[in-house]
Motif scaffolding. Structure first.
Motif, PDB file in Angstrom:
ATOM      1  N   ALA A 101       0.844  -1.199   0.000  1.00  0.00           N
ATOM      2  CA  ALA A 101       0.000   0.000   0.000  1.00  0.00           C
ATOM      3  C   ALA A 101       0.878   1.248   0.000  1.00  0.00           C
ATOM      4  O   ALA A 101       1.706   1.435   0.870  1.00  0.00           O
ATOM      5  CB  ALA A 101      -0.918   0.011   1.210  1.00  0.00           C
ATOM      6  N   SER A 102       0.697   2.057  -1.012  1.00  0.00           N
ATOM      7  CA  SER A 102       1.438   3.318  -1.071  1.00  0.00           C
ATOM      8  C   SER A 102       0.433   4.448  -1.212  1.00  0.00           C
ATOM      9  O   SER A 102      -0.343   4.492  -2.150  1.00  0.00           O
ATOM     10  CB  SER A 102       2.414   3.319  -2.254  1.00  0.00           C
ATOM     11  OG  SER A 102       1.720   3.185  -3.463  1.00  0.00           O
ATOM     12  N   GLY A 103       0.412   5.321  -0.256  1.00  0.00           N
ATOM     13  CA  GLY A 103      -0.522   6.440  -0.295  1.00  0.00           C
ATOM     14  C   GLY A 103      -1.837   6.095   0.375  1.00  0.00           C
ATOM     15  O   GLY A 103      -2.110   4.949   0.717  1.00  0.00           O
ATOM     16  N   SER A 104      -2.649   7.105   0.533  1.00  0.00           N
ATOM     17  CA  SER A 104      -3.926   6.929   1.218  1.00  0.00           C
ATOM     18  C   SER A 104      -5.110   6.961   0.264  1.00  0.00           C
ATOM     19  O   SER A 104      -6.248   7.039   0.705  1.00  0.00           O
ATOM     20  CB  SER A 104      -4.080   8.023   2.270  1.00  0.00           C
ATOM     21  OG  SER A 104      -4.053   9.291   1.635  1.00  0.00           O
ATOM     22  N   ALA A 105      -4.825   6.919  -1.046  1.00  0.00           N
ATOM     23  CA  ALA A 105      -5.917   7.014  -2.019  1.00  0.00           C
ATOM     24  C   ALA A 105      -5.598   6.201  -3.268  1.00  0.00           C
ATOM     25  O   ALA A 105      -4.444   5.897  -3.563  1.00  0.00           O
ATOM     26  CB  ALA A 105      -6.147   8.469  -2.395  1.00  0.00           C
ATOM     27  N   TYR A 106      -6.657   5.849  -3.971  1.00  0.00           N
ATOM     28  CA  TYR A 106      -6.545   5.186  -5.278  1.00  0.00           C
ATOM     29  C   TYR A 106      -6.655   6.253  -6.362  1.00  0.00           C
ATOM     30  O   TYR A 106      -7.334   7.270  -6.175  1.00  0.00           O
ATOM     31  CB  TYR A 106      -7.696   4.197  -5.503  1.00  0.00           C
ATOM     32  CG  TYR A 106      -7.725   3.016  -4.581  1.00  0.00           C
ATOM     33  CD1 TYR A 106      -6.795   1.985  -4.699  1.00  0.00           C
ATOM     34  CD2 TYR A 106      -8.703   2.904  -3.602  1.00  0.00           C
ATOM     35  CE1 TYR A 106      -6.839   0.881  -3.861  1.00  0.00           C
ATOM     36  CE2 TYR A 106      -8.763   1.804  -2.758  1.00  0.00           C
ATOM     37  CZ  TYR A 106      -7.827   0.806  -2.891  1.00  0.00           C
ATOM     38  OH  TYR A 106      -7.865  -0.286  -2.065  1.00  0.00           O
ATOM     39  N   THR A 107      -6.045   5.995  -7.505  1.00  0.00           N
ATOM     40  CA  THR A 107      -6.256   6.812  -8.688  1.00  0.00           C
ATOM     41  C   THR A 107      -7.150   5.998  -9.613  1.00  0.00           C
ATOM     42  O   THR A 107      -6.862   4.827  -9.883  1.00  0.00           O
ATOM     43  CB  THR A 107      -4.927   7.135  -9.390  1.00  0.00           C
ATOM     44  OG1 THR A 107      -4.101   7.860  -8.482  1.00  0.00           O
ATOM     45  CG2 THR A 107      -5.155   7.976 -10.640  1.00  0.00           C
TER      46      THR A 107
END
Length: 191
Positions: A101-107
């Motif tokens: 998991a990288s970041g707190s959001a999906y693109t």
């Protein structure tokens, strides 16, 4: 040197060369959105098949049971249910749930396709969210530059959605995906 194409027949209007070149360029070129899938796949989707690029906080996609593994779930988009698909997993790459998991959001890319139902002559619009690693920019590609890839160079899962590939002058290979083929392949209960 003049920027006007001269004609031997003075009754014909003159057209600036820049307008002629611009007209030719827009006839043969198509605009694509450039994005990345993990581990190292760069892909393109035609701009005319897209509606929006979203940033979705993790936890906002609601998982739905008894769906294919590449269906991440549903997302409330503008008051509508938008089904979210892990595009990398769909085309045979590493699924999101197996990635660090990288970041707190999906693109996500909102894909829109016009489809005709078998009972109606009117076109319907279907929407689907495609979760990708990251979105980069817009690419212009001449239609004649799109080639069919050797079958051994792509995953079997990608083949039904593949329009072709573009090998740029710098040696970079960009996979061109057909959004309409993705929507057409979705289980009817999920879109």
């Amino acid at each position: 040197m003049s920027n006007v194409l001269l004609s031997s027949n003075s009754s014909l209007p003159t057209i600036p060369i820049s307008e002629q070149l611009s007209s030719l360029a827009t006839q043969a070129n198509e605009q694509f959105l450039r994005f990345h899938l993990l581990p190292d796949t760069t892909a393109l989707l035609p701009i005319h098949q897209l509606t929006e690029v979203l940033t979705i906080p993790r936890g906002q996609i609601v998982p739905i049971f008894q769906m294919p593994a590449w269906v991440m779930g549903a997302y409330n988009w503008r008051g509508e249910v938008l089904w979210m698909v892990d595009l990398g997993h769909l085309v045979g790459l590493t699924p999101w749930y197996q990635q660090a998991a990288s970041g707190s959001a999906y693109t996500a890319i909102v894909l829109q396709a016009k489809t005709k139902s078998s009972t109606s002559t009117q076109a319907n619009s279907e929407m689907l969210g495609l979760v990708v690693n990251r979105v980069e920019d817009i690419e212009w590609c001449h239609a004649d530059w799109i080639q069919s890839p050797p079958s051994a160079s792509v995953t079997p899962e990608l083949v039904p959605f593949l329009r072709g590939y573009w090998l740029k002058n710098n040696g970079e290979m960009l996979v061109i995906i057909d959004g309409n083929a993705i929507i057409a392949s979705m289980p009817k209960q999920s879109v």
